[in-house]
Design an enzyme around this catalytic site. Structure first.
Site, mmCIF file in Angstrom:
data_model
loop_
_atom_site.group_PDB
_atom_site.id
_atom_site.type_symbol
_atom_site.label_atom_id
_atom_site.label_comp_id
_atom_site.label_asym_id
_atom_site.label_seq_id
_atom_site.Cartn_x
_atom_site.Cartn_y
_atom_site.Cartn_z
ATOM 1 N N GLU A 72 -5.084 9.637 10.711
ATOM 2 C CA GLU A 72 -5.508 10.120 9.436
ATOM 3 C C GLU A 72 -6.198 9.164 8.633
ATOM 4 O O GLU A 72 -7.072 9.353 7.698
ATOM 5 C CB GLU A 72 -4.330 10.830 8.569
ATOM 6 C CG GLU A 72 -3.748 12.220 9.282
ATOM 7 C CD GLU A 72 -2.942 12.238 10.231
ATOM 8 O OE1 GLU A 72 -2.542 10.898 10.821
ATOM 9 O OE2 GLU A 72 -2.300 13.058 10.845
ATOM 10 N N PHE A 82 10.969 20.165 7.043
ATOM 11 C CA PHE A 82 10.437 19.331 8.320
ATOM 12 C C PHE A 82 8.924 18.777 7.727
ATOM 13 O O PHE A 82 8.382 19.582 7.248
ATOM 14 C CB PHE A 82 10.275 20.114 9.677
ATOM 15 C CG PHE A 82 9.601 19.590 10.574
ATOM 16 C CD1 PHE A 82 9.857 18.365 11.104
ATOM 17 C CD2 PHE A 82 8.346 20.037 10.910
ATOM 18 C CE1 PHE A 82 9.219 17.635 12.198
ATOM 19 C CE2 PHE A 82 7.659 19.310 12.142
ATOM 20 C CZ PHE A 82 8.015 18.152 12.699
ATOM 21 N N GLN A 83 8.800 17.557 7.822
ATOM 22 C CA GLN A 83 7.317 17.062 7.509
ATOM 23 C C GLN A 83 6.887 17.490 6.179
ATOM 24 O O GLN A 83 5.922 17.530 5.619
ATOM 25 C CB GLN A 83 6.398 17.620 8.339
ATOM 26 C CG GLN A 83 6.323 17.274 9.774
ATOM 27 C CD GLN A 83 5.272 17.164 10.665
ATOM 28 O OE1 GLN A 83 4.632 18.138 10.608
ATOM 29 N NE2 GLN A 83 5.055 16.257 11.636
ATOM 30 N N LYS A 116 1.702 26.039 2.863
ATOM 31 C CA LYS A 116 1.218 26.609 4.240
ATOM 32 C C LYS A 116 1.174 28.104 3.885
ATOM 33 O O LYS A 116 0.420 28.852 4.154
ATOM 34 C CB LYS A 116 2.215 26.278 5.195
ATOM 35 C CG LYS A 116 1.823 27.162 6.620
ATOM 36 C CD LYS A 116 2.506 26.637 7.729
ATOM 37 C CE LYS A 116 1.818 27.240 8.825
ATOM 38 N NZ LYS A 116 2.505 27.093 10.189
ATOM 39 N N MET A 154 -9.217 -15.562 6.968
ATOM 40 C CA MET A 154 -9.612 -15.719 5.591
ATOM 41 C C MET A 154 -7.992 -16.239 5.141
ATOM 42 O O MET A 154 -8.046 -17.228 4.371
ATOM 43 C CB MET A 154 -9.770 -14.487 4.965
ATOM 44 C CG MET A 154 -9.837 -14.523 3.288
ATOM 45 S SD MET A 154 -11.145 -15.544 2.845
ATOM 46 C CE MET A 154 -12.616 -14.719 2.815
HETATM 47 C C1 LIG Z 1 -11.776 -11.155 0.581
HETATM 48 C C2 LIG Z 1 -12.705 -10.650 -0.754
HETATM 49 C C3 LIG Z 1 -13.307 -11.665 -1.395
HETATM 50 C C4 LIG Z 1 -14.039 -10.965 -2.662
HETATM 51 N N1 LIG Z 1 -14.901 -11.866 -3.341
HETATM 52 C C5 LIG Z 1 -15.786 -11.374 -4.366
HETATM 53 C C6 LIG Z 1 -16.626 -12.221 -4.670
HETATM 54 O O1 LIG Z 1 -16.857 -13.291 -4.406
HETATM 55 N N2 LIG Z 1 -17.486 -11.791 -5.526
HETATM 56 C C7 LIG Z 1 -17.501 -10.107 -5.805
HETATM 57 O O2 LIG Z 1 -18.315 -9.803 -6.930
HETATM 58 N N3 LIG Z 1 -16.486 -9.371 -5.447
HETATM 59 C C8 LIG Z 1 -15.586 -9.946 -4.447
HETATM 60 N N4 LIG Z 1 -14.680 -9.289 -4.009
HETATM 61 C C9 LIG Z 1 -14.538 -7.765 -4.470
HETATM 62 C C10 LIG Z 1 -13.827 -7.697 -5.951
HETATM 63 O O3 LIG Z 1 -12.310 -7.569 -5.344
HETATM 64 C C11 LIG Z 1 -14.064 -6.425 -6.550
HETATM 65 O O4 LIG Z 1 -13.969 -5.402 -5.692
HETATM 66 C C12 LIG Z 1 -15.564 -6.350 -6.974
HETATM 67 O O5 LIG Z 1 -15.900 -7.611 -7.590
HETATM 68 C C13 LIG Z 1 -15.590 -5.394 -8.104
HETATM 69 O O6 LIG Z 1 -17.081 -4.943 -8.342
HETATM 70 P P1 LIG Z 1 -17.683 -4.265 -9.562
HETATM 71 O O7 LIG Z 1 -17.335 -4.979 -10.758
HETATM 72 O O8 LIG Z 1 -19.111 -3.972 -9.147
HETATM 73 O O9 LIG Z 1 -16.821 -2.983 -9.749
HETATM 74 P P2 LIG Z 1 -16.504 -1.530 -9.109
HETATM 75 O O10 LIG Z 1 -15.191 -1.518 -8.557
HETATM 76 O O11 LIG Z 1 -17.730 -1.281 -8.232
HETATM 77 O O12 LIG Z 1 -16.421 -0.504 -10.353
HETATM 78 C C14 LIG Z 1 -17.715 -0.037 -10.645
HETATM 79 C C15 LIG Z 1 -17.668 0.059 -12.425
HETATM 80 O O13 LIG Z 1 -18.681 0.872 -12.861
HETATM 81 C C16 LIG Z 1 -18.324 1.928 -13.523
HETATM 82 N N5 LIG Z 1 -19.083 3.052 -13.083
HETATM 83 C C17 LIG Z 1 -18.887 3.861 -12.085
HETATM 84 N N6 LIG Z 1 -19.977 4.692 -12.103
HETATM 85 C C18 LIG Z 1 -20.772 4.617 -13.223
HETATM 86 C C19 LIG Z 1 -21.691 5.251 -13.791
HETATM 87 N N7 LIG Z 1 -22.303 6.578 -13.277
HETATM 88 N N8 LIG Z 1 -22.190 4.619 -14.863
HETATM 89 C C20 LIG Z 1 -21.933 3.887 -15.402
HETATM 90 N N9 LIG Z 1 -20.742 2.926 -14.834
HETATM 91 C C21 LIG Z 1 -20.124 3.392 -13.741
HETATM 92 C C22 LIG Z 1 -16.912 2.042 -13.197
HETATM 93 O O14 LIG Z 1 -15.983 2.563 -14.343
HETATM 94 C C23 LIG Z 1 -16.182 0.553 -12.912
HETATM 95 O O15 LIG Z 1 -16.036 0.153 -14.071
HETATM 96 C C24 LIG Z 1 -13.731 -9.551 -3.006
HETATM 97 C C25 LIG Z 1 -13.152 -8.849 -2.303
HETATM 98 C C26 LIG Z 1 -12.371 -9.239 -1.105
HETATM 99 C C27 LIG Z 1 -11.713 -8.090 -0.338
HETATM 100 C C1 LIG Z 2 -4.221 -4.158 5.601
HETATM 101 C C2 LIG Z 2 -4.582 -5.489 5.209
HETATM 102 N N1 LIG Z 2 -3.392 -6.377 5.616
HETATM 103 C C3 LIG Z 2 -3.683 -7.703 5.152
HETATM 104 C C4 LIG Z 2 -4.509 -8.230 4.511
HETATM 105 C C5 LIG Z 2 -4.784 -9.664 4.087
HETATM 106 N N2 LIG Z 2 -5.774 -10.333 4.820
HETATM 107 C C6 LIG Z 2 -6.894 -10.607 4.373
HETATM 108 S S1 LIG Z 2 -8.065 -11.121 5.180
HETATM 109 C C7 LIG Z 2 -7.144 -11.211 6.617
HETATM 110 C C8 LIG Z 2 -7.591 -11.918 7.960
HETATM 111 C C9 LIG Z 2 -8.615 -11.027 8.434
HETATM 112 O O1 LIG Z 2 -8.642 -11.626 9.808
HETATM 113 P P1 LIG Z 2 -10.015 -11.101 10.611
HETATM 114 O O2 LIG Z 2 -9.994 -9.443 10.490
HETATM 115 O O3 LIG Z 2 -9.702 -11.633 12.072
HETATM 116 O O4 LIG Z 2 -11.208 -11.724 9.897
HETATM 117 P P2 LIG Z 2 -11.676 -13.092 9.671
HETATM 118 O O5 LIG Z 2 -11.197 -13.548 8.156
HETATM 119 O O6 LIG Z 2 -11.266 -14.036 10.662
HETATM 120 O O7 LIG Z 2 -13.212 -13.051 9.768
HETATM 121 C C10 LIG Z 2 -5.862 -10.673 6.211
HETATM 122 C C11 LIG Z 2 -4.701 -10.615 7.023
HETATM 123 C C12 LIG Z 2 -5.571 -7.092 4.371
HETATM 124 N N3 LIG Z 2 -6.703 -7.281 3.425
HETATM 125 N N4 LIG Z 2 -5.428 -5.782 4.730
#
Ligand SMILES: Cc1cc2nc3c(=O)[nH]c(=O)nc-3n(C[C@H](O)[C@H](O)[C@H](O)COP(=O)(O)OP(=O)(O)OC[C@H]3O[C@@H](n4cnc5c(N)ncnc54)[C@H](O)[C@@H]3O)c2cc1C
Ligand SMILES: Cc1ncc(C[n+]2csc(CCOP(=O)(O)OP(=O)(O)O)c2C)c(N)n1
Length: 575
Positions: free
Chosen positions: A53, A115-116, A165, A484
């Site tokens: 799911e 159940f469930q 259901k 990471m």
């Molecule tokens: C491993 C990892 C590393 C990351 N490193 C970075 C990084 O280096 N740099 C980076 O940028 N991000 C990074 N992120 C992502 C970060 O966590 C956020 O998800 C991201 O920065 C949010 O983007 P955003 O501000 O564009 O917001 P979004 O989450 O895309 O939010 C959109 C915003 O726009 C608004 N909005 C939506 N629809 C409309 C509309 N029609 N009109 C007006 N407003 C609207 C919403 O209300 C909201 O405030 C990383 C994520 C991970 C998992």
């Molecule tokens: C469901 C979930 N569990 C744990 C994490 C924490 N986490 C972020 S990156 C990462 C490692 C990812 O490893 P891999 O997919 O091999 O990618 P790599 O960083 O080596 O490119 C973990 C465990 C997460 N983001 N999501």
């Protein structure tokens, strides 16, 4: 009112048909069997049977991200719902419009530890935009209409409809409402013209302007307006991880992504700007770094966002504009045209020195990496994927280093091409995301850039791909580490690699083959391009490419957690 009486299950199916739904991702179980029986007897939409799911929700989520349609999924009660929670939270964090239908135990059994049985409304409340429990079949059609309306308007998000259901077998007359009215829910699209006027004045008087855009531009389908704005003003533009593609990466006005793994020039420009306009971006902690450090530099901030609660949530802004990006940019452009016609233009002298400064920062070439003939550099694989697909593929990713390299090295020129989990950072999304993208865009080239840990979280979906002839190309950047995590352990935890090495990995070639796909293992840098060309040439096959990459490569630049945006590490020499 029509006199035709339908069962609740038939009503669900008719409502989906009325909404123009063409694909539904799901997994059956006891509580939804009447609904599945009604699905058996219809041909308005295709049902895609996933293997878990969680994948149904991710696939529906990516279906929505990569098109402008609403993703729809169906799960059964209890474990079906709990398996769906990660998918819901993922979509919710990134504001993705979806409708999820869940089965519930019969209404007379609710609260009896049936159940469930689980408290679906309670469990999902914090990770959906809204949810409903339908208690009377006569409310079902209107509830479905409301679900689609709420999911797609205002700040979009997933909406869940929980249906016991017995309600799915009760009958009533069916009529699908044309519109719904909710007293307490009135999203505003048009921005206040006075606020827009103030924003124009500020923008045209700026000396060091910066346009900071995010996922909201993509959600609003306002990429054309954004491209016009940046090109007209000639200001630098940065797109967050969620906004990549909103402004074209190939323009010299694009300074790269901001934030933790953003470019040197984007972060320096964010920090040193005197006027910052945030467009559909929410000042995430990964983008601005330490908020105190960010606030230590005085700048005026304009913020356009459809969600009033997003404004001044993390950073105090000077000119808030609540509204839909598309409408607001339309009005903003018109007012800029009017101001220019009256003789007010951006200050070209100041802008010239600002660009000189930005180009000096650019000169640091922060994304440069040491190439190798010995070992495959992960960045080089992404660059080759860009070349081979001519920069025109839909790229999904999982979470980790590979995600950041995909974001940094695949230059996105179009919106809705980069599909990843930004807010929740959910490992496991990559493969189901590729399925959802391919269902919504059957003729497109789709690639999933993943890690060996992430891909194993939903690997069973290779079977779904086989069943529905979905043919994404899987680009596994295999560093044998939770890369990471290993990077953070190296930098912040004294290189103590606690539980971040995977001792046992499957033979991915055999694994792919056992699901009926093509598998490849690539170890030599000289073979990378040939393998990619061969794989992308196999248009009607899913090809799983296992690239054995440099184990010790890190993602640079990096702003460590808690540090200021300009306190960047540019490489291992900064450690
Ligand atoms: C491993 C990892 C590393 C990351 N490193 C970075 C990084 O280096 N740099 C980076 O940028 N991000 C990074 N992120 C992502 C970060 O966590 C956020 O998800 C991201 O920065 C949010 O983007 P955003 O501000 O564009 O917001 P979004 O989450 O895309 O939010 C959109 C915003 O726009 C608004 N909005 C939506 N629809 C409309 C509309 N029609 N009109 C007006 N407003 C609207 C919403 O209300 C909201 O405030 C990383 C994520 C991970 C998992
Ligand atoms: C469901 C979930 N569990 C744990 C994490 C924490 N986490 C972020 S990156 C990462 C490692 C990812 O490893 P891999 O997919 O091999 O990618 P790599 O960083 O080596 O490119 C973990 C465990 C997460 N983001 N999501």
């Amino acid at each position: 009112m029509s006199s035709t009486e339908l069962t609740g299950a038939e009503i669900v199916v008719r409502c989906l048909a009325e909404e123009g739904v063409e694909h539904v991702f799901g997994y059956p179980g006891g509580a939804v069997l009447y609904i599945y029986d009604a699905i058996f007897n219809q041909d308005a939409f295709q049902h895609i049977l996933v293997r878990h799911e969680q994948a149904a929700i991710h696939a529906a989520d990516a279906y929505s991200r990569s098109s402008q349609k609403v993703g729809v999924a169906i799960v059964t009660s209890g474990p079906g719902v709990t398996n769906a929670v990660t998918g819901l939270a993922t979509a919710y964090m990134d504001s993705i419009p979806m409708v999820v239908i869940s089965g519930q135990v019969p209404s007379t059994a609710i609260g009896q530890d049936a159940f469930q049985e689980c408290d679906t409304v309670g469990i999902t409340r914090p990770c959906v935009k809204h949810n409903f429990l339908v208690k009377d079949v006569r409310d079902l059609a209107e509830t479905m209409k409301k679900a689609f309306y709420i999911a797609t308007t205002g700040r979009p998000g997933p909406v869940l409809v929980d249906i016991p259901k017995d309600i799915t077998m009760h009958k009533c007359a069916f009529e699908y409402p044309k519109a719904v009215e909710m007293r307490s829910y009135k999203p505003v699209d048009k921005g206040h013209s006075g606020q827009i006027r103030k924003a124009v004045q500020l923008l045209l008087s700026a000396e060091r302007p910066m346009i900071y855009t995010g996922g909201g531009v993509i959600l609003a389908n306002a990429s054309d307006e954004l491209n016009k704005l940046v090109d007209k003003l000639g200001f630098p533009c940065t797109n967050t991880l969620m906004g990549l593609g909103a402004y074209r990466a190939s323009s010299d006005k694009f300074v790269g992504m901001p934030g933790m793994h953003g470019t040197y020039e984007a972060n320096m420009a964010m920090q040193h700007s005197d006027v910052l306009i945030a467009i559909g971006a929410r000042f995430d902690d990964r983008v601005i770094g330490n908020p105190k450090h960010f606030g230590s530099h005085a700048r005026k901030i304009i913020h356009i966002d459809i969600d009033p609660s997003s404004i001044s949530k993390r950073v105090k802004v000077d000119i808030p504009i609540v509204g839909n990006v598309k409408d607001v940019l339309h009005d903003l452009l018109a007012q800029i045209d009017a101001a220019e016609a009256a003789g007010t233009r951006p200050n070209q002298v100041a802008l010239g020195s600002w660009w000189k400064q930005i180009n000096e920062w650019r000169g640091r070439q922060c994304l440069k990496y040491a190439p190798s003939n010995e070992v495959i550099k992960p960045q080089s694989v992404v660059e080759k994927v860009w070349e081979v697909t001519k920069g025109d593929a839909f790229i999904t990713s999982d979470v980790g280093q590979h995600q950041m390299w995909a974001a940094q090295y695949y230059g996105f020129d179009k919106p809705r091409r980069w599909i990843n989990s930004g807010g929740l950072g959910t490992m496991g999304v990559g493969l189901p995301y590729a399925m959802g993208v391919q269902m919504a865009n059957p003729d497109a080239t789709v690639a999933c850039i993943t890690g060996e840990a992430s891909i194993q979280m939903c690997i069973q979906e290779l079977a779904t791909c086989k069943q529905y002839h979905l043919t994404p190309k899987i680009i596994l950047l295999n560093n044998r580490f939770l890369g990471m995590v290993r990077q953070w352990q190296q930098i912040d935890y004294g290189s103590r690699y606690s539980e971040s090495y995977m001792d046992s990995l499957p033979d991915f070639t055999k694994l792919a083959e056992s699901f009926g796909h093509v598998g490849m293992r690539i170890e030599n840098p000289a073979d990378v391009e040939g393998a990619l060309r061969e794989a992308f040439g196999m248009k009607d096959r899913l090809v799983f490419m296992n690239f054995i990459t440099d184990q010790t490569e890190n993602v640079w630049p990096m702003v460590k957690a808690g540090k200021g945006l300009t306190e960047m590490l540019l490489g291992s020499e900064d450690l």
